[in-house]
Design an enzyme around this catalytic site. Structure first.
Site, PDB file in Angstrom:
ATOM      1  N   TYR A 148       0.826  -1.434   0.107  1.00 51.26           N
ATOM      2  CA  TYR A 148      -0.257  -0.003   0.493  1.00 51.26           C
ATOM      3  C   TYR A 148       0.724   1.333  -0.224  1.00 51.26           C
ATOM      4  O   TYR A 148       0.272   1.976  -0.714  1.00 51.26           O
ATOM      5  CB  TYR A 148      -0.723   0.050   1.039  1.00 51.26           C
ATOM      6  CG  TYR A 148      -2.057   1.144   1.141  1.00 51.26           C
ATOM      7  CD1 TYR A 148      -2.798   0.981   0.463  1.00 51.26           C
ATOM      8  CD2 TYR A 148      -1.499   2.354   2.304  1.00 51.26           C
ATOM      9  CE1 TYR A 148      -4.218   2.422   0.791  1.00 51.26           C
ATOM     10  CE2 TYR A 148      -2.457   2.953   2.349  1.00 51.26           C
ATOM     11  CZ  TYR A 148      -4.007   2.987   1.004  1.00 51.26           C
ATOM     12  OH  TYR A 148      -4.742   4.377   1.144  1.00 51.26           O
ATOM     13  N   LYS A 152       0.620   4.236  -2.845  1.00 51.94           N
ATOM     14  CA  LYS A 152       0.354   5.507  -2.438  1.00 51.94           C
ATOM     15  C   LYS A 152       1.440   6.901  -3.084  1.00 51.94           C
ATOM     16  O   LYS A 152       1.044   7.528  -3.310  1.00 51.94           O
ATOM     17  CB  LYS A 152      -0.142   5.689  -1.714  1.00 51.94           C
ATOM     18  CG  LYS A 152      -1.147   4.958  -1.127  1.00 51.94           C
ATOM     19  CD  LYS A 152      -2.052   5.437  -1.742  1.00 51.94           C
ATOM     20  CE  LYS A 152      -4.243   4.923  -1.382  1.00 51.94           C
ATOM     21  NZ  LYS A 152      -4.581   5.349  -2.487  1.00 51.94           N
TER      22      LYS A 152
HETATM   23  P1  NAD Z   1     -13.781   2.761   1.514  1.00 49.42           P
HETATM   24  O1  NAD Z   1     -13.156   1.136   1.156  1.00 49.42           O
HETATM   25  O2  NAD Z   1     -14.967   3.208   2.001  1.00 49.42           O
HETATM   26  O3  NAD Z   1     -14.248   2.841  -0.043  1.00 49.42           O
HETATM   27  C1  NAD Z   1     -13.352   2.128  -1.635  1.00 49.42           C
HETATM   28  C2  NAD Z   1     -14.543   2.455  -2.337  1.00 49.42           C
HETATM   29  O4  NAD Z   1     -13.456   2.017  -3.351  1.00 49.42           O
HETATM   30  C3  NAD Z   1     -15.849   1.449  -2.249  1.00 49.42           C
HETATM   31  O5  NAD Z   1     -16.935   1.767  -2.286  1.00 49.42           O
HETATM   32  C4  NAD Z   1     -14.918  -0.411  -3.618  1.00 49.42           C
HETATM   33  O6  NAD Z   1     -16.431  -0.437  -3.753  1.00 49.42           O
HETATM   34  C5  NAD Z   1     -14.590   0.486  -3.955  1.00 49.42           C
HETATM   35  N1  NAD Z   1     -13.114   0.369  -5.259  1.00 49.42           N
HETATM   36  C6  NAD Z   1     -12.461  -0.829  -4.432  1.00 49.42           C
HETATM   37  N2  NAD Z   1     -11.952  -1.120  -5.477  1.00 49.42           N
HETATM   38  C7  NAD Z   1     -12.766  -0.807  -6.464  1.00 49.42           C
HETATM   39  C8  NAD Z   1     -11.665  -1.086  -7.890  1.00 49.42           C
HETATM   40  N3  NAD Z   1     -11.348  -2.331  -8.743  1.00 49.42           N
HETATM   41  N4  NAD Z   1     -13.626  -0.012  -9.097  1.00 49.42           N
HETATM   42  C9  NAD Z   1     -13.726   0.591  -8.482  1.00 49.42           C
HETATM   43  N5  NAD Z   1     -14.099   1.067  -6.872  1.00 49.42           N
HETATM   44  C10 NAD Z   1     -13.308  -0.246  -6.359  1.00 49.42           C
HETATM   45  O7  NAD Z   1     -12.613   4.027   1.361  1.00 49.42           O
HETATM   46  P2  NAD Z   1     -12.074   5.267   2.052  1.00 49.42           P
HETATM   47  O8  NAD Z   1     -11.379   4.827   3.431  1.00 49.42           O
HETATM   48  O9  NAD Z   1     -12.787   5.556   1.577  1.00 49.42           O
HETATM   49  O10 NAD Z   1     -10.786   5.116   0.963  1.00 49.42           O
HETATM   50  C11 NAD Z   1     -10.673   5.961  -0.323  1.00 49.42           C
HETATM   51  C12 NAD Z   1      -9.756   6.437  -0.778  1.00 49.42           C
HETATM   52  O11 NAD Z   1      -9.045   6.412   0.609  1.00 49.42           O
HETATM   53  C13 NAD Z   1      -8.692   5.146  -0.888  1.00 49.42           C
HETATM   54  O12 NAD Z   1      -7.953   5.067  -2.355  1.00 49.42           O
HETATM   55  C14 NAD Z   1      -7.295   5.127  -0.213  1.00 49.42           C
HETATM   56  O13 NAD Z   1      -6.380   4.118  -0.501  1.00 49.42           O
HETATM   57  C15 NAD Z   1      -7.533   6.289   0.533  1.00 49.42           C
HETATM   58  N6  NAD Z   1      -7.219   6.514   2.139  1.00 49.42           N
HETATM   59  C16 NAD Z   1      -8.501   6.247   2.885  1.00 49.42           C
HETATM   60  C17 NAD Z   1      -7.399   6.807   4.340  1.00 49.42           C
HETATM   61  C18 NAD Z   1      -8.398   6.531   5.273  1.00 49.42           C
HETATM   62  O14 NAD Z   1      -7.982   6.349   6.506  1.00 49.42           O
HETATM   63  N7  NAD Z   1      -9.640   5.923   5.213  1.00 49.42           N
HETATM   64  C19 NAD Z   1      -6.082   7.616   4.357  1.00 49.42           C
HETATM   65  C20 NAD Z   1      -5.333   7.468   3.214  1.00 49.42           C
HETATM   66  C21 NAD Z   1      -6.169   6.910   2.070  1.00 49.42           C
END
Ligand code: NAD
Length: 262
Positions: A148, A152
């Site tokens: 991951y 990123k």
């Molecule tokens: P989440 O799981 O709540 O939402 C992610 C969404 O992406 C889901 O609806 C899922 O169905 C969709 N998804 C997964 N694989 C997919 C694919 N192959 N094609 C299309 N859609 C797909 O996650 P989140 O926490 O909202 O994360 C969203 C983004 O933010 C990600 O890129 C994650 O790495 C990043 N992020 C999250 C955090 C955190 O603390 N939550 C921190 C840093 C970065």
């Protein structure tokens, strides 16, 4: 943003992506919620008066077809937010299977690049567009997330490369790096014992998780004409986590005082 501004949000059915859909819709965009989970994408679209499409950022042929259908049936896409992503457990390299490694890199790194290229094709013809990639604080620090975190870091590098590549065509590309954000994905990892919320917030000077709406406001700013000269940047939205992580070498955060002793 005017009412005909069409924005596509990958991963828009949940968490940060869903918050981006809500904020962009509130600012006047017609939002296309694109997600591998169509039922949940439709629920978000119904709530905000947008559209929903099933889309997998890991599948090039299907994503190209989805992008072409959106352009033909809904209209010209002016904004792309790349939020689709998957997390991983903090395993040792010797314990992390290459299957998991490949999947995380395939979706988080390759999927972000692929969606940008696929949706930029029509933007390049129109010589206008704005792309915001969701990276992570994990892209700027070493972490025991051996698929991951490098993926990123790559998202931040892809953002810079595409910004330089497409700047002459009037397309801006930026990224937002969320800190630990209260989303279903993070909650799931906390529930499974893969993340400890006290440890997560303990390294942030503001001492709390980020809310998805706080990420979405930064994304909407970067996507908007208000950021018309901003391209190639990574904007952390992390309650100070990147600034504060080294404080533990000096005993951790302390009471700043009220200035009365000065
Ligand atoms: P989440 O799981 O709540 O939402 C992610 C969404 O992406 C889901 O609806 C899922 O169905 C969709 N998804 C997964 N694989 C997919 C694919 N192959 N094609 C299309 N859609 C797909 O996650 P989140 O926490 O909202 O994360 C969203 C983004 O933010 C990600 O890129 C994650 O790495 C990043 N992020 C999250 C955090 C955190 O603390 N939550 C921190 C840093 C970065």
């Amino acid at each position: 943003m005017d009412e005909r501004t069409i924005a596509v949000v990958t991963g828009g059915a949940s968490g940060i992506g869903a918050a981006c859909c809500r904020v962009l819709a509130a600012k006047g965009c017609h939002v296309v919620v694109l997600d591998i989970d169509l039922a949940r994408a439709e629920a978000v679209a119904a709530e905000i008066g947008g559209s929903a499409r099933r889309g997998d950022v890991g599948d090039e042929a299907a994503l190209r077809a989805t992008a072409a259908a959106i352009e033909a049936e809904i209209g010209p896409v002016a904004i792309l937010v790349n939020s689709a992503g998957v997390l991983q457990p903090a395993l040792r390299p010797t314990e992390l299977s290459m299957k998991t490694w490949d999947h995380v890199v395939h979706i988080d790194q390759r999927g972000t690049y692929l969606a940008a290229v696929v949706f930029a094709e029509a933007m390049l013809r129109r010589r206008a567009g704005s792309i915001v990639n969701i990276a992570s604080i994990a892209g700027s620090r070493a972490m025991p997330l051996h698929a991951y975190a490098p993926a990123k870091t790559a998202v931040i590098a892809i953002t810079r490369c595409l910004a330089a590549e497409w700047g002459p065509a009037g397309i801006r590309v930026n990224s937002v790096s969320p800190g630990y954000t209260r989303t279903p994905a993070l909650q799931d990892a906390i529930d499974k014992g893969e993340r400890d919320v006290t440890n997560l917030v303990g390294s942030a000077p503001m001492g709390r998780l980020v809310e998805p709406g706080e990420i979405a406001e930064a994304v909407a700013f970067l996507a908007s004409p208000q950021a018309s000269a901003v391209t190639g940047i990574d904007l952390p939205v992390d309650c100070g986590w990147l600034a504060g992580t080294s404080w533990h070498s000096y005993g951790g955060f302390r009471d700043p005082g009220n200035g009365a002793d000065a």
